[in-house]
Design a protein around this motif. Sequence first.
Motif, short mmCIF file in Angstrom:
data_model
loop_
_atom_site.label_atom_id
_atom_site.label_comp_id
_atom_site.label_asym_id
_atom_site.label_seq_id
_atom_site.Cartn_x
_atom_site.Cartn_y
_atom_site.Cartn_z
N GLY A 177 12.31 70.26 91.07
CA GLY A 177 10.40 70.86 91.59
C GLY A 177 10.68 72.20 92.32
N GLN A 178 11.61 72.31 93.14
CA GLN A 178 11.75 73.59 93.96
C GLN A 178 12.11 74.77 92.62
OE1 GLN A 178 9.60 72.99 96.37
NE2 GLN A 178 10.83 72.66 98.38
N GLN A 179 11.55 75.94 93.43
CA GLN A 179 12.38 76.64 93.06
C GLN A 179 13.31 77.30 93.22
OE1 GLN A 179 9.56 78.39 90.59
NE2 GLN A 179 8.13 77.04 91.74
N ASP A 218 5.06 67.21 102.66
CA ASP A 218 4.26 69.01 101.99
C ASP A 218 4.41 69.24 100.95
OD1 ASP A 218 2.83 68.49 104.68
OD2 ASP A 218 4.64 69.73 106.13
N GLY A 219 6.19 69.37 100.97
CA GLY A 219 6.76 69.62 99.60
C GLY A 219 5.69 68.99 98.39
N TYR A 220 6.06 67.30 98.58
CA TYR A 220 5.76 67.23 97.27
C TYR A 220 3.68 68.16 97.14
CZ TYR A 220 3.30 62.98 94.50
OH TYR A 220 2.97 62.73 93.65
N ARG A 221 3.12 68.26 98.36
CA ARG A 221 1.71 68.49 97.90
C ARG A 221 1.83 69.76 97.69
NH1 ARG A 221 -2.85 66.59 100.38
NH2 ARG A 221 -2.65 64.74 101.59
N GLU A 222 3.01 70.81 97.48
CA GLU A 222 3.10 72.12 97.26
C GLU A 222 3.00 71.79 96.03
OE1 GLU A 222 5.80 75.82 97.48
OE2 GLU A 222 5.33 74.56 99.36
N VAL A 223 3.59 70.74 95.35
CA VAL A 223 4.90 70.85 93.28
C VAL A 223 3.68 70.08 93.09
CG1 VAL A 223 5.76 70.22 92.01
CG2 VAL A 223 6.69 70.61 94.33
N ALA A 228 -1.59 70.90 89.86
CA ALA A 228 -3.08 70.31 89.47
C ALA A 228 -3.90 71.56 88.91
CB ALA A 228 -3.58 69.36 91.30
N ALA A 229 -3.87 72.61 90.08
CA ALA A 229 -4.49 73.79 89.38
C ALA A 229 -4.22 74.52 87.90
CB ALA A 229 -3.67 75.00 90.36
N LEU A 230 -3.23 74.33 87.88
CA LEU A 230 -3.06 74.15 86.06
C LEU A 230 -3.71 73.80 85.00
CD1 LEU A 230 0.71 75.15 85.64
CD2 LEU A 230 -1.33 76.96 85.89
N GLY A 231 -4.45 72.41 84.81
CA GLY A 231 -5.04 71.46 84.86
C GLY A 231 -4.10 70.15 84.31
N PHE A 232 -3.38 69.78 85.20
CA PHE A 232 -2.63 68.88 84.92
C PHE A 232 -2.95 67.51 85.02
CE2 PHE A 232 0.91 70.97 83.41
CZ PHE A 232 1.87 70.60 83.35
N ASP A 233 -3.04 66.17 84.71
CA ASP A 233 -3.90 64.58 85.10
C ASP A 233 -3.12 64.67 85.94
OD1 ASP A 233 -5.90 65.45 82.90
OD2 ASP A 233 -4.62 65.21 81.61
N ASP A 241 3.87 56.25 99.66
CA ASP A 241 3.61 57.15 100.46
C ASP A 241 2.95 58.25 100.11
OD1 ASP A 241 4.00 55.81 103.16
OD2 ASP A 241 5.30 57.14 103.27
N GLN A 242 3.96 59.22 98.42
CA GLN A 242 3.11 59.54 98.05
C GLN A 242 1.96 59.50 96.94
OE1 GLN A 242 6.30 60.54 95.39
NE2 GLN A 242 7.22 61.82 96.79
N VAL A 243 1.44 58.30 96.68
CA VAL A 243 -0.10 58.01 96.40
C VAL A 243 -0.95 58.45 96.65
CG1 VAL A 243 -1.25 55.36 95.35
CG2 VAL A 243 0.94 55.37 95.46
N GLY A 244 -0.73 57.94 98.01
CA GLY A 244 -2.82 58.91 97.94
C GLY A 244 -2.65 60.21 98.17
N ALA A 245 -1.22 60.82 98.55
CA ALA A 245 -1.50 62.67 98.26
C ALA A 245 -2.00 62.55 96.94
CB ALA A 245 -0.30 62.96 98.59
#
Length: 319
Positions: A177-179, A218-223, A228-233, A241-245
């Motif tokens: 997922g990272q560049q 932080d990496g999870y939130r970035e990816v 989400a910004a593109l429109g994914f659901d 720990d990733q569920v809430g984010a």
Amino acid sequence: MTVNRLRPRRSCLAVPGSNPRFLEKAQGLPADQVFLDLEDACAPLVKESARHNIVDALNNGDWGNKTKVVRVNDWTTHWTYRDVITVVEGAGPNLDCIMLPKVQDATQVKALDLLLTQIEKTMGFEVGKIGIEAQIENAKGLVNVDEIAAASPRLETIIFGPADFMASINMKTLVVGQQPPGYPADAYHYILMRILMAARMHDLQAIDGPYLQIRNPDGYREVAGRAAALGFDGKWVLHPDQVGAANEIFSPSQEDYDHAELILDAYDWCTSEAGGAKGSAMLGDEMIDEASRKMALVIAGKGRAAGMERTSKFEIPGA
């Protein structure tokens, strides 16, 4: 067909089918969806026993309102047909979808559809109730994604599987997922948009796959924020720990949700006889019209699916 393509899927929790403790723990987590995994999370020696663990968990667990999915092995293996038969015959009424990994062409989705129909008819289950989630994990699958998205009325989601995809195209990085180093733009933009366009063309949901560095919030939130910004659901989560984010990132903000509901109320009023049957109107300093309504429906729909409550009320102008 009775599949529900609008189920909330902000957070899609992966749960190894071979681990009864994880199967039990997942029931109490606030994920929108759980998928009980028979593929990569299960070693070959325990795949058969994992099927029975999953059947027991689906039939006897308390999953609340979660969407319940089982990921079977892909059609290139010898496990797939028995995965589907065992799970669907054993727990079909308590199952929402089958996730099919490494989908490369439409025939693989059609084959799963046919097998599900045969099982449903044999067992006396409602035909068509169980949906399909298709996971795109290599170049061939992405090139054929339009045909895949149109392959079956059971389809509910198209999912990006980043790890296998990155390996299949020889991407120069080991961090999923990272560049990749040396590329100045977003290396995933085309892939994500290609999947999103195919999904939206057929009124399907688009889901981003996992972020494996579970101790890097932080990496999870970035990816996740990128998708989400593109429109994914929604996006996969591999750790509690990733569920809430995920739930936060793929939900609208309270301000945006309230504004969307106000747009819908204002548009309904201005197009009514009482409001003058106008095609457009002012909401504060903003002009709204039919296009505004369509955009607001998306945000309001996501907020309602997330259980949000509005904190503002539409006031009729001059009332």
